[in-house]
Design a protein around this motif. Structure first.
Motif, mmCIF file in Angstrom:
data_model
loop_
_atom_site.group_PDB
_atom_site.id
_atom_site.type_symbol
_atom_site.label_atom_id
_atom_site.label_comp_id
_atom_site.label_asym_id
_atom_site.label_seq_id
_atom_site.Cartn_x
_atom_site.Cartn_y
_atom_site.Cartn_z
ATOM 1 N N LEU A 265 0.827 -1.205 0.000
ATOM 2 C CA LEU A 265 0.000 0.000 0.000
ATOM 3 C C LEU A 265 0.861 1.255 0.000
ATOM 4 C CD1 LEU A 265 -2.831 -0.951 2.553
ATOM 5 C CD2 LEU A 265 -2.865 -1.095 0.056
ATOM 6 N N ALA A 266 2.008 1.209 0.687
ATOM 7 C CA ALA A 266 2.902 2.370 0.702
ATOM 8 C C ALA A 266 3.465 2.640 -0.691
ATOM 9 C CB ALA A 266 4.022 2.136 1.713
ATOM 10 N N ARG A 267 3.873 1.597 -1.392
ATOM 11 C CA ARG A 267 4.396 1.786 -2.750
ATOM 12 C C ARG A 267 3.294 2.304 -3.683
ATOM 13 N NH1 ARG A 267 6.370 -3.446 -1.541
ATOM 14 N NH2 ARG A 267 8.563 -3.448 -0.906
ATOM 15 N N ARG A 268 2.072 1.793 -3.492
ATOM 16 C CA ARG A 268 0.971 2.227 -4.342
ATOM 17 C C ARG A 268 0.632 3.703 -4.100
ATOM 18 N NH1 ARG A 268 -4.213 -1.246 -3.492
ATOM 19 N NH2 ARG A 268 -2.593 -2.852 -3.794
ATOM 20 N N ALA A 269 0.613 4.116 -2.833
ATOM 21 C CA ALA A 269 0.312 5.517 -2.522
ATOM 22 C C ALA A 269 1.398 6.435 -3.060
ATOM 23 C CB ALA A 269 0.168 5.693 -1.010
ATOM 24 N N ALA A 270 2.664 6.044 -2.935
ATOM 25 C CA ALA A 270 3.751 6.866 -3.468
ATOM 26 C C ALA A 270 3.682 6.947 -4.986
ATOM 27 C CB ALA A 270 5.091 6.297 -3.023
ATOM 28 N N GLY A 271 3.327 5.835 -5.642
ATOM 29 C CA GLY A 271 3.202 5.860 -7.097
ATOM 30 C C GLY A 271 2.072 6.754 -7.563
ATOM 31 N N ALA A 272 0.959 6.763 -6.833
ATOM 32 C CA ALA A 272 -0.170 7.592 -7.232
ATOM 33 C C ALA A 272 0.135 9.076 -7.103
ATOM 34 C CB ALA A 272 -1.394 7.240 -6.384
ATOM 35 N N LEU A 273 1.037 9.452 -6.208
ATOM 36 C CA LEU A 273 1.367 10.854 -5.982
ATOM 37 C C LEU A 273 2.718 11.238 -6.585
ATOM 38 C CD1 LEU A 273 0.158 11.011 -2.299
ATOM 39 C CD2 LEU A 273 -0.863 12.261 -4.205
ATOM 40 N N ALA A 274 3.321 10.363 -7.380
ATOM 41 C CA ALA A 274 4.647 10.646 -7.940
ATOM 42 C C ALA A 274 4.597 11.836 -8.899
ATOM 43 C CB ALA A 274 5.185 9.406 -8.645
ATOM 44 N N ASP A 275 3.563 11.906 -9.745
ATOM 45 C CA ASP A 275 3.484 13.020 -10.699
ATOM 46 C C ASP A 275 3.301 14.352 -9.968
ATOM 47 O OD1 ASP A 275 3.751 11.205 -12.714
ATOM 48 O OD2 ASP A 275 1.594 11.051 -13.118
ATOM 49 N N GLU A 276 2.436 14.387 -8.968
ATOM 50 C CA GLU A 276 2.245 15.631 -8.217
ATOM 51 C C GLU A 276 3.519 16.040 -7.510
ATOM 52 O OE1 GLU A 276 -0.636 17.474 -4.678
ATOM 53 O OE2 GLU A 276 -1.096 15.513 -5.580
ATOM 54 N N ALA A 277 4.254 15.061 -6.962
ATOM 55 C CA ALA A 277 5.524 15.387 -6.305
ATOM 56 C C ALA A 277 6.521 15.947 -7.304
ATOM 57 C CB ALA A 277 6.092 14.137 -5.624
ATOM 58 N N ALA A 278 6.559 15.377 -8.505
ATOM 59 C CA ALA A 278 7.481 15.882 -9.523
ATOM 60 C C ALA A 278 7.119 17.319 -9.920
ATOM 61 C CB ALA A 278 7.470 14.957 -10.734
ATOM 62 N N GLU A 279 5.811 17.614 -10.038
ATOM 63 C CA GLU A 279 5.405 18.970 -10.378
ATOM 64 C C GLU A 279 5.827 19.974 -9.308
ATOM 65 O OE1 GLU A 279 1.240 18.899 -10.987
ATOM 66 O OE2 GLU A 279 1.333 17.636 -12.808
ATOM 67 N N ARG A 280 5.825 19.560 -8.067
ATOM 68 C CA ARG A 280 6.207 20.448 -6.965
ATOM 69 C C ARG A 280 7.704 20.429 -6.691
ATOM 70 N NH1 ARG A 280 1.747 21.883 -3.569
ATOM 71 N NH2 ARG A 280 -0.220 20.943 -4.280
ATOM 72 N N GLY A 281 8.441 19.620 -7.416
ATOM 73 C CA GLY A 281 9.879 19.538 -7.205
ATOM 74 C C GLY A 281 10.261 18.816 -5.928
ATOM 75 N N VAL A 282 9.445 17.880 -5.507
ATOM 76 C CA VAL A 282 9.671 17.134 -4.268
ATOM 77 C C VAL A 282 10.151 15.732 -4.616
ATOM 78 C CG1 VAL A 282 8.609 16.199 -2.182
ATOM 79 C CG2 VAL A 282 7.952 18.465 -3.003
ATOM 80 N N THR A 283 11.187 15.289 -3.923
ATOM 81 C CA THR A 283 11.746 13.956 -4.155
ATOM 82 C C THR A 283 11.078 12.945 -3.238
ATOM 83 O OG1 THR A 283 13.883 14.940 -4.727
ATOM 84 C CG2 THR A 283 13.848 12.588 -4.168
#
Length: 403
Positions: A265-283
């Motif tokens: 579930l942790a990997r799935r949640a991180a994958g779902a928010l990966a694009d938003e994190a990239a847009e915000r410049g967050v690693t």
């Protein structure tokens, strides 16, 4: 009724025990005195009235009865000078005198013992009543305080001034319960006020858009803008309502449980928010070790999504988010971001509580993220805690959920 209740029952118990102890003591004393009294009286009478025959001056078993004006009159007929009394007859006289003295002494002892026991019983009842009142006084204080309490004076405490003991612990426990109730009622009042405010704001925006934005004969472009605004406000209201429903469902506990792989579930949640994190410049850094727990997979997925989403959205440019799971770790999400005052960290778990005032900016949350996390954690028997990072470590929070 003053003679009914716990005090009367304790008085009866104490008095019965005291009277029983006094009766046993009186009976034991009476039996012991009775057993040894005859031999003591017989010895005293034999010593005071020697029994010897008068037939011979040297016979060791004879006795001489003194005569003259200085002699003491015997208690029973004694032989005149020149006559003799056999030892058996003297012993019979001694037994008769001893029995009479024993009977009189025992009768007197019994009368005095019964009188003293009755006085002791009356005194025992009085002392038992006073003692029971002293013992139950803290309970009366607790009862009076409980009767006075209401939603307006939950700040009152018993503050029992008593030495350490069971009743002192009971009063302190009651004070602790009042403190928890006060915090709960205050939180519920704040929740109701904040929920009303959060739901009233979009309604006001919708009303203004309808009355002002669409007043008169608006142009198609204006109608399109108002339409987009109404849809945006409706989406925000829907998110708030969904969050409240999820919060209420989490507070009710779990109806069914299944084995859930939290690391997946942790990997799935991180994958779902990966694009938003990239847009915000967050690693995003995910190190998910295997972790299986018994619970609701839907609720646990929402817990992880809220944690990762909060860490991504409440961050700084070029910030980072670290997601960890494992048997000894539980769930841990750490992020950089604004510096959070340590004394406000626990408040972030309350509904509609934010670090900063709401700005009604696009994408702004409803303030239910961490409160939902806390409710889901408690439903699974887990504990959610947060720790603020100092400014030299990049600020932000570390949120842990330990099962």
């Amino acid at each position: 009724m003053p003679f009914r209740g716990e005090r009367a029952r304790l008085t009866a118990l104490y008095a019965a025990l005291l009277v029983l102890a006094g009766s046993l003591l009186t009976g034991v004393v009476y039996v012991l005195v009775r057993e040894g009294m005859y031999s003591s009286i017989s010895m005293a009478v034999t010593t005071a009235v020697p029994a010897r025959r008068l037939t011979g001056p040297t016979a060791p078993w004879e006795t001489t009865v003194p005569t003259g004006p200085s002699s003491v009159a015997p208690a029973s007929p004694l032989p005149s000078p020149g006559t003799g009394v056999y030892r058996g007859e003297a012993l019979a006289i001694t037994r008769t005198v001893s029995d009479a003295a024993e009977s009189a002494a025992l009768e007197r002892l019994l009368t005095v013992s019964v009188t003293v026991l009755l006085c002791y019983a009356v005194l025992s009842v009085a002392l038992a009543w006073w003692t029971a009142g002293r013992v139950l006084r803290p309970i009366a204080v607790i009862t009076d305080t409980a009767r006075r309490l209401s939603g307006e004076n939950l700040h009152e405490r018993i503050a029992l001034d008593a030495p350490p003991g069971e009743l002192k612990r009971l009063a302190d426990t009651f004070d602790g319960m009042l403190g928890r109730m006060e915090r709960l009622v205050s939180a519920q009042q704040r929740f109701a006020a904040n929920a009303a405010h959060e739901l009233r704001t979009p309604l006001a925006v919708q009303r203004a858009a309808a009355e002002i934005g669409l007043a008169g004969d608006p142009s198609p472009e204006r109608v399109a803008r108002m339409r987009a605004k109404l849809i945006e406000v409706a989406d925000g209201s829907e998110r708030i309502i969904e969050g409240l429903l999820l919060l209420a469902a989490s507070e009710q506990g779990l109806k069914e449980r299944a084995t859930v792989a939290v690391d997946e579930l942790a990997r799935r949640a991180a994958g779902a928010l990966a694009d938003e994190a990239a847009e915000r410049g967050v690693t995003l850094d995910v190190r998910a070790l295997p972790l299986d727990v018994e619970g609701d997979p839907v609720l646990l997925e929402r817990l992880l999504h809220n944690l990762v989403a909060n860490a991504v959205r409440h961050n700084v440019p070029h910030g980072r988010v670290e997601v960890r799971t494992g048997p000894g770790t539980g769930i841990e999400v750490a992020n950089t971001g604004p510096v959070v005052p340590p004394d406000t960290v626990d408040l972030l778990f309350e509904p509609f509580r934010r670090l900063n005032e709401r700005a009604h900016a696009p994408g702004e949350g409803a303030g239910l993220g961490l409160s939902i996390v806390d409710a889901i954690a408690r439903a699974h028997g887990a504990t959610a805690t947060a720790t603020a990072h100092p400014e030299d470590e990049g600020g932000g929070l570390t949120v842990r959920v330990v099962f």
